[in-house]
Design a protein around this motif. Structure first.
Motif, PDB file in Angstrom:
ATOM      1  N   ASP A   1       0.821  -1.093   0.271  1.00 52.56           N
ATOM      2  CA  ASP A   1       0.070  -0.148   0.012  1.00 52.56           C
ATOM      3  C   ASP A   1       0.770   1.195   0.038  1.00 52.56           C
ATOM      4  O   ASP A   1       1.466   1.801   1.061  1.00 52.56           O
ATOM      5  CB  ASP A   1      -0.705  -0.031   1.200  1.00 52.56           C
ATOM      6  CG  ASP A   1      -1.984   1.082   1.421  1.00 52.56           C
ATOM      7  OD1 ASP A   1      -1.523   2.175   0.584  1.00 52.56           O
ATOM      8  OD2 ASP A   1      -3.094   1.096   1.943  1.00 52.56           O
TER       9      ASP A   1
ATOM     10  N   LEU B   1      -0.431   4.280   2.213  1.00 51.22           N
ATOM     11  CA  LEU B   1      -0.107   4.247   3.527  1.00 51.22           C
ATOM     12  C   LEU B   1       1.300   4.461   3.958  1.00 51.22           C
ATOM     13  O   LEU B   1       1.628   5.065   4.601  1.00 51.22           O
ATOM     14  CB  LEU B   1      -0.590   2.922   3.871  1.00 51.22           C
ATOM     15  CG  LEU B   1      -0.418   2.665   5.493  1.00 51.22           C
ATOM     16  CD1 LEU B   1      -1.407   3.641   6.436  1.00 51.22           C
ATOM     17  CD2 LEU B   1      -0.947   1.383   5.779  1.00 51.22           C
ATOM     18  N   ALA B   2       2.171   3.807   2.974  1.00 52.17           N
ATOM     19  CA  ALA B   2       3.832   3.941   3.156  1.00 52.17           C
ATOM     20  C   ALA B   2       4.074   5.609   2.934  1.00 52.17           C
ATOM     21  O   ALA B   2       4.802   5.947   3.951  1.00 52.17           O
ATOM     22  CB  ALA B   2       4.507   2.964   2.178  1.00 52.17           C
TER      23      ALA B   2
ATOM     24  N   TYR C   1       3.126   7.093   6.288  1.00 57.27           N
ATOM     25  CA  TYR C   1       4.008   6.658   7.467  1.00 57.27           C
ATOM     26  C   TYR C   1       5.413   7.829   7.336  1.00 57.27           C
ATOM     27  O   TYR C   1       5.898   8.201   8.271  1.00 57.27           O
ATOM     28  CB  TYR C   1       4.116   5.344   7.391  1.00 57.27           C
ATOM     29  CG  TYR C   1       3.290   4.412   8.457  1.00 57.27           C
ATOM     30  CD1 TYR C   1       3.053   4.858   9.469  1.00 57.27           C
ATOM     31  CD2 TYR C   1       2.641   3.307   7.763  1.00 57.27           C
ATOM     32  CE1 TYR C   1       2.209   4.168  10.236  1.00 57.27           C
ATOM     33  CE2 TYR C   1       1.586   2.689   8.265  1.00 57.27           C
ATOM     34  CZ  TYR C   1       1.484   2.913   9.912  1.00 57.27           C
ATOM     35  OH  TYR C   1       0.529   2.242  10.646  1.00 57.27           O
TER      36      TYR C   1
ATOM     37  N   HIS D   1       8.092   1.780   5.563  1.00 59.23           N
ATOM     38  CA  HIS D   1       7.629   0.445   5.007  1.00 59.23           C
ATOM     39  C   HIS D   1       7.695  -0.741   6.123  1.00 59.23           C
ATOM     40  O   HIS D   1       6.864  -1.808   6.013  1.00 59.23           O
ATOM     41  CB  HIS D   1       8.555  -0.085   3.974  1.00 59.23           C
ATOM     42  CG  HIS D   1       8.172   0.905   2.518  1.00 59.23           C
ATOM     43  ND1 HIS D   1       7.395   0.455   1.677  1.00 59.23           N
ATOM     44  CD2 HIS D   1       8.706   1.991   2.126  1.00 59.23           C
ATOM     45  CE1 HIS D   1       6.976   1.148   0.740  1.00 59.23           C
ATOM     46  NE2 HIS D   1       7.835   2.223   1.131  1.00 59.23           N
TER      47      HIS D   1
ATOM     48  N   THR E   1       4.135  -0.363   7.229  1.00 58.57           N
ATOM     49  CA  THR E   1       3.027  -0.594   6.084  1.00 58.57           C
ATOM     50  C   THR E   1       2.875  -2.029   6.097  1.00 58.57           C
ATOM     51  O   THR E   1       2.072  -2.784   6.000  1.00 58.57           O
ATOM     52  CB  THR E   1       3.314   0.074   4.769  1.00 58.57           C
ATOM     53  OG1 THR E   1       3.563   1.419   5.059  1.00 58.57           O
ATOM     54  CG2 THR E   1       2.571  -0.302   3.888  1.00 58.57           C
TER      55      THR E   1
ATOM     56  N   ASP F   1       1.184  -3.422   9.254  1.00 54.02           N
ATOM     57  CA  ASP F   1      -0.186  -3.350   9.124  1.00 54.02           C
ATOM     58  C   ASP F   1      -0.988  -4.447   8.147  1.00 54.02           C
ATOM     59  O   ASP F   1      -1.940  -4.903   8.312  1.00 54.02           O
ATOM     60  CB  ASP F   1      -0.674  -2.001   8.462  1.00 54.02           C
ATOM     61  CG  ASP F   1      -0.173  -0.719   9.445  1.00 54.02           C
ATOM     62  OD1 ASP F   1      -0.131  -1.105  10.862  1.00 54.02           O
ATOM     63  OD2 ASP F   1      -0.500   0.329   9.131  1.00 54.02           O
ATOM     64  N   ARG F   2      -0.038  -4.819   7.133  1.00 55.16           N
ATOM     65  CA  ARG F   2      -0.606  -6.046   6.228  1.00 55.16           C
ATOM     66  C   ARG F   2      -0.393  -7.118   6.843  1.00 55.16           C
ATOM     67  O   ARG F   2      -1.324  -7.981   6.523  1.00 55.16           O
ATOM     68  CB  ARG F   2       0.238  -5.784   5.061  1.00 55.16           C
ATOM     69  CG  ARG F   2      -0.169  -6.862   4.015  1.00 55.16           C
ATOM     70  CD  ARG F   2      -1.360  -6.670   3.214  1.00 55.16           C
ATOM     71  NE  ARG F   2      -1.422  -7.763   2.197  1.00 55.16           N
ATOM     72  CZ  ARG F   2      -1.893  -9.085   2.492  1.00 55.16           C
ATOM     73  NH1 ARG F   2      -1.845  -9.496   3.892  1.00 55.16           N
ATOM     74  NH2 ARG F   2      -2.033  -9.924   1.670  1.00 55.16           N
TER      75      ARG F   2
END
Length: 153
Positions: free
Chosen positions: A66, A69-70, A73, A84, A87, A90-91
């Motif tokens: 994503d 999202l990265a 962040y 990363h 990110t 989160d995944r």
């Protein structure tokens, strides 16, 4: 915005499509993730408590990045690698605590660069060998031809 091709005016003009894809954000960060998977596998072999399911979760998400999202962040953390890590965490929440465990940023950045350099050289190897061959033939053919030599400009 696509993350599958490296974007740069010089790349758009001069690089082949395979080379531009090789240096894309997608390839770079997927490689970071593969390195984090390899790190977790090695740490598990050394006895650190990392489950196979955590590694499996990481492995299944290596290419699912994503980038929006990265970027968020990275704005907040002001650090590309940590952006990363978060990110990826989160995944893969089950593996959040083991991503990048014991590593430095250079673990992913430098090793990724080396991997991409090697793959780049493989892409251009035949052209490079042909160029060297043609230069050698040219030098051999004209080796006795006198010419002016300049030491400046």
């Amino acid at each position: 915005m696509s993350h599958d091709v490296y974007e740069n005016p010089l790349i758009n003009r001069y690089a082949s499509r395979p080379m531009a894809e090789l240096w894309s954000e997608q390839r770079k960060h997927s490689t970071w993730r593969r390195l984090w998977v390899a790190l977790a596998e090695a740490e598990r072999e050394l006895g650190i408590e990392i489950s196979e399911s955590q590694i499996s979760d990481l492995r299944s998400a290596t290419d699912d990045i994503d980038f929006t999202l990265a970027a968020k962040y990275e704005r907040d953390l002001r650090h590309d690698v940590m952006a990363h890590v978060h990110t990826f965490g989160d995944r893969c929440p089950s593996a959040r605590g083991i991503i990048h465990l014991g590593a430095t940023s250079c673990y992913v950045t430098d090793n990724t660069d080396l991997i991409l350099f090697r793959e780049s050289l493989r892409l251009i190897r035949s052209r490079l060998v042909a160029a060297i061959d043609k230069l050698a033939a040219f030098a051999t053919e004209y080796r006795a031809l006198p010419c002016l030599g300049y030491t400046h400009l």
